[in-house]
Design a protein around this motif. Structure first.
Motif, PDB file in Angstrom:
ATOM      1  N   ASP A   1      -1.241   8.152  -9.858  1.00  0.00           N
ATOM      2  CA  ASP A   1      -1.134   7.025 -10.771  1.00  0.00           C
ATOM      3  C   ASP A   1       0.364   7.441 -11.375  1.00  0.00           C
ATOM      4  O   ASP A   1       0.288   5.298 -11.457  1.00  0.00           O
ATOM      5  N   LYS A   2       1.358   8.120 -10.526  1.00  0.00           N
ATOM      6  CA  LYS A   2       2.465   7.781 -11.166  1.00  0.00           C
ATOM      7  C   LYS A   2       3.912   7.196  -9.944  1.00  0.00           C
ATOM      8  O   LYS A   2       4.501   7.328  -9.711  1.00  0.00           O
TER       9      LYS A   2
ATOM     10  N   VAL B   1       1.178  -1.448  -0.043  1.00  0.00           N
ATOM     11  CA  VAL B   1       0.405   0.021  -0.224  1.00  0.00           C
ATOM     12  C   VAL B   1       0.699   1.634   0.244  1.00  0.00           C
ATOM     13  O   VAL B   1       1.935   1.475   0.986  1.00  0.00           O
ATOM     14  N   LYS B   2       0.438   1.872  -0.493  1.00  0.00           N
ATOM     15  CA  LYS B   2       1.400   3.166  -1.180  1.00  0.00           C
ATOM     16  C   LYS B   2       0.256   4.660   0.008  1.00  0.00           C
ATOM     17  O   LYS B   2      -0.634   4.993  -0.320  1.00  0.00           O
TER      18      LYS B   2
ATOM     19  N   SER C   1       6.370   6.324  -1.684  1.00  0.00           N
ATOM     20  CA  SER C   1       5.917   6.712  -0.372  1.00  0.00           C
ATOM     21  C   SER C   1       5.588   7.410   0.768  1.00  0.00           C
ATOM     22  O   SER C   1       6.838   7.445   1.058  1.00  0.00           O
ATOM     23  N   GLY C   2       4.194   8.092   1.768  1.00  0.00           N
ATOM     24  CA  GLY C   2       4.808   8.851   2.995  1.00  0.00           C
ATOM     25  C   GLY C   2       5.720  10.486   2.109  1.00  0.00           C
ATOM     26  O   GLY C   2       6.265  10.822   3.345  1.00  0.00           O
ATOM     27  N   SER C   3       4.675  10.694   1.074  1.00  0.00           N
ATOM     28  CA  SER C   3       5.770  11.956   0.872  1.00  0.00           C
ATOM     29  C   SER C   3       5.195  13.226   0.544  1.00  0.00           C
ATOM     30  O   SER C   3       3.553  13.079   0.612  1.00  0.00           O
TER      31      SER C   3
ATOM     32  N   GLY D   1      -4.056  17.155 -11.965  1.00  0.00           N
ATOM     33  CA  GLY D   1      -2.393  17.774 -11.799  1.00  0.00           C
ATOM     34  C   GLY D   1      -2.575  16.633 -10.623  1.00  0.00           C
ATOM     35  O   GLY D   1      -1.579  14.917 -10.300  1.00  0.00           O
ATOM     36  N   MET D   2      -3.213  16.217  -9.916  1.00  0.00           N
ATOM     37  CA  MET D   2      -3.574  15.153  -8.398  1.00  0.00           C
ATOM     38  C   MET D   2      -3.550  14.145  -8.875  1.00  0.00           C
ATOM     39  O   MET D   2      -3.160  12.874  -8.635  1.00  0.00           O
TER      40      MET D   2
END
Length: 231
Positions: A211-212, A176-177, A218-220, A205-206
């Motif tokens: 998607d990318k 999970v991201k 992850s966690g950013s 944009g979000m």
């Protein structure tokens, strides 16, 4: 197989724009809001898209929410967007703290997203991977705070960012991201008439960021243009 999104705060603004965009992209969408019977724009979309489910969810009533009470579709979720938010009274300065309002802001913006994530865990698509996206705000950045004030909202989003970071660690082995997203200053009821971008610009944009999103990200804390925001 059709991908499945669950989103909170889906009846207007950024949330509604997300719903429209993912439906247009062919996704199944579960749209959560406080008063489904009054969500006219969602109901209009429901008459067009069979894969849209509207669910009652009020983050101001967490004690009354269970997984069974939500009556969710059987299909698991590939993406969860925690969009519902509450700013609280504006212009609050030091010495004017109202504990009741502060608790409400924290409950909706911070406690709610983590609580709902806990509830939804059995419904996440862990086989093919799942992304948890949390709509945060740059005002929750410690490094970006040069004006002070905004105690309720700032603290709720800073705490939300800490939740996102911990989830990215705790759920990593499940595939999970998690990501905290700054949508920009958007023309919504919360953003006000002087905002710089419309909901479509923000959401497109979000969606690209989601998607990318890599496991390394992850966690950013990332804005709608894909730029990393300092904590």
């Amino acid at each position: 197989m059709r991908k499945h999104l669950l989103i909170t705060g889906a009846n207007r603004g950024i949330g509604l724009t997300f719903v429209k965009a993912y439906l247009s992209a062919g996704w199944q969408v579960t749209a959560c809001c406080r008063s489904p019977n009054d969500a006219d724009k969602l109901l209009s979309l429901k008459s067009v898209y069979q894969k849209l489910t509207i669910v009652k969810l009020d983050l101001d009533e967490l004690d009354n929410i269970s997984l069974d009470s939500l009556n969710l579709p059987e299909e698991s979720f590939d993406l969860v967007i925690h969009n519902a938010g509450y700013y609280g009274p504006k212009g609050v300065s030091f010495g004017q703290v109202n504990l009741g309002e502060w608790r409400k802001v924290l409950e909706i913006n911070t406690l709610g997203p983590l609580f709902i994530t806990n509830l939804l865990y059995p419904k996440l698509n862990l086989t093919q991977g799942c992304t948890l996206a949390f709509i945060s705000s740059k005002v929750g950045s410690m490094a970006d705070n040069g004006s002070g004030g905004g105690y309720y909202y700032r603290s709720s989003k800073a705490a939300l960012n800490a939740v996102v970071k911990s989830l990215s660690i705790d759920l990593a082995t499940d595939g999970v991201k998690s990501v905290a997203l700054h949508p920009g200053w958007v023309l919504t009821d919360m953003g006000g008439p002087n905002a710089l971008i419309d909901t479509e610009t923000s959401v497109q944009g979000m969606m690209q960021v989601i998607d990318k999103l890599s496991f390394e990200q992850s966690g950013s804390f990332i804005d709608y243009q894909g730029k990393t925001i300092p904590w």
